[in-house]
Design an enzyme around this catalytic site. Sequence first.
Site, PDB file in Angstrom:
ATOM      1  N   ASP A   9     -22.601-110.212  17.406  1.00  0.00           N
ATOM      2  CA  ASP A   9     -21.471-109.428  16.911  1.00  0.00           C
ATOM      3  C   ASP A   9     -21.999-108.389  15.939  1.00  0.00           C
ATOM      4  O   ASP A   9     -23.139-108.464  15.478  1.00  0.00           O
ATOM      5  CB  ASP A   9     -20.451-110.345  16.211  1.00  0.00           C
ATOM      6  CG  ASP A   9     -19.230-109.572  15.721  1.00  0.00           C
ATOM      7  OD1 ASP A   9     -18.660-108.791  16.508  1.00  0.00           O
ATOM      8  OD2 ASP A   9     -18.847-109.721  14.543  1.00  0.00           O
ATOM      9  N   SER A  10     -21.152-107.424  15.611  1.00  0.00           N
ATOM     10  CA  SER A  10     -21.533-106.397  14.649  1.00  0.00           C
ATOM     11  C   SER A  10     -21.674-106.952  13.234  1.00  0.00           C
ATOM     12  O   SER A  10     -22.243-106.301  12.367  1.00  0.00           O
ATOM     13  CB  SER A  10     -20.493-105.273  14.653  1.00  0.00           C
ATOM     14  OG  SER A  10     -19.223-105.784  14.284  1.00  0.00           O
ATOM     15  N   CYS A  72     -18.042-109.312  20.389  1.00  0.00           N
ATOM     16  CA  CYS A  72     -17.646-108.094  19.688  1.00  0.00           C
ATOM     17  C   CYS A  72     -16.872-107.253  20.687  1.00  0.00           C
ATOM     18  O   CYS A  72     -17.385-106.942  21.759  1.00  0.00           O
ATOM     19  CB  CYS A  72     -18.894-107.345  19.209  1.00  0.00           C
ATOM     20  SG  CYS A  72     -18.588-105.686  18.556  1.00  0.00           S
ATOM     21  N   GLU A 151     -14.478-108.450   5.899  1.00  0.00           N
ATOM     22  CA  GLU A 151     -15.868-108.567   5.437  1.00  0.00           C
ATOM     23  C   GLU A 151     -15.932-108.774   3.918  1.00  0.00           C
ATOM     24  O   GLU A 151     -16.861-109.407   3.404  1.00  0.00           O
ATOM     25  CB  GLU A 151     -16.666-107.315   5.828  1.00  0.00           C
ATOM     26  CG  GLU A 151     -16.835-107.122   7.328  1.00  0.00           C
ATOM     27  CD  GLU A 151     -18.129-107.702   7.886  1.00  0.00           C
ATOM     28  OE1 GLU A 151     -19.036-107.994   7.089  1.00  0.00           O
ATOM     29  OE2 GLU A 151     -18.207-107.872   9.110  1.00  0.00           O
ATOM     30  N   CYS A 183     -10.267-107.662  18.114  1.00  0.00           N
ATOM     31  CA  CYS A 183     -11.489-107.571  17.313  1.00  0.00           C
ATOM     32  C   CYS A 183     -11.732-108.961  16.768  1.00  0.00           C
ATOM     33  O   CYS A 183     -10.784-109.616  16.304  1.00  0.00           O
ATOM     34  CB  CYS A 183     -11.325-106.561  16.177  1.00  0.00           C
ATOM     35  SG  CYS A 183     -12.707-106.535  15.009  1.00  0.00           S
ATOM     36  N   HIS A 185     -12.910-110.042  14.159  1.00  0.00           N
ATOM     37  CA  HIS A 185     -12.580-110.236  12.744  1.00  0.00           C
ATOM     38  C   HIS A 185     -11.100-110.605  12.548  1.00  0.00           C
ATOM     39  O   HIS A 185     -10.749-111.283  11.585  1.00  0.00           O
ATOM     40  CB  HIS A 185     -12.857-108.957  11.942  1.00  0.00           C
ATOM     41  CG  HIS A 185     -14.297-108.653  11.715  1.00  0.00           C
ATOM     42  ND1 HIS A 185     -15.154-108.283  12.736  1.00  0.00           N
ATOM     43  CD2 HIS A 185     -15.048-108.635  10.582  1.00  0.00           C
ATOM     44  CE1 HIS A 185     -16.362-108.062  12.234  1.00  0.00           C
ATOM     45  NE2 HIS A 185     -16.320-108.266  10.931  1.00  0.00           N
TER      46      HIS A 185
END
Length: 267
Positions: A9-10, A72, A151, A183, A185
């Site tokens: 993932d990023s 991702c 994040e 996404c 996240h």
Amino acid sequence: MKNPIGLFDSGVGGLTVAREIMRQLPNEDLVYFGDTARVPYGSKSKNTVLKYSRQIVRFLQTKNVKAIVVACNTASALALDEIAEEIEIPIIGVVKPGAKMAVETTKTGNVGIIGTESTIKSGIYNDYIRELNSDITVVSKACPLFVPLVEEGLLEDRVTEDIVGRYLQEMKEYKVDALVLGCTHYPLIRNTIKRFMGDEVCLVNPAFETAKSLKELLMEQQLLNVNKHKPEYEYYVSDGVDKFISFADSVLPFHVLDTKVVDIESY
């Protein structure tokens, strides 16, 4: 087959996919890579995301992984097809499983997609959903501030509530009854999104659906590890070990003991 599954993932969002794989495939070893030095991917060009993804895949192949999960949405949208043609091992993304579940879930035919700018701009969710059912109305919305909020660990913060309300008001106006968290996240602010959208809207979590699809793929290819054992999980990042471990501890059901930094540009 004992070889591990590779997952990338990023940044930290892919841990939501890792968590689902750990739950649904408890005998599988995992190698996770989070590109924490270069997050976010969502505002970057296709060429850049493809370059980053190729580097990470090359790294994961050094770990002798038997399959790769692109955990991702942006990389799934912009890089997956090209990479699938370049490597021998099976590779899946998070977009198709999420799109399929949205089609199966909606009753009104109004589906919402939220994701990064690149994912939304690619139109990949719209394309998959319309392939499955051309009568469905798809409403897409880029939510670029969600990733930095997650994040930073602002999962239940007032500022997150305000941004959710600002981004998702039009989803309410279009009366969507299935909303894809496009996404990895976004499931981490699921509660805030759910409060705003209301109980009548089903939130589709592609992380959960991807773990199901991965299990089916491994069974089809006879790669599933059927021997019961204590699985081994390895974690690698391109920067910020301490922050990653702290975040992982808030997502995964156990403490992450060791995370190593990889010079991903060298791959």
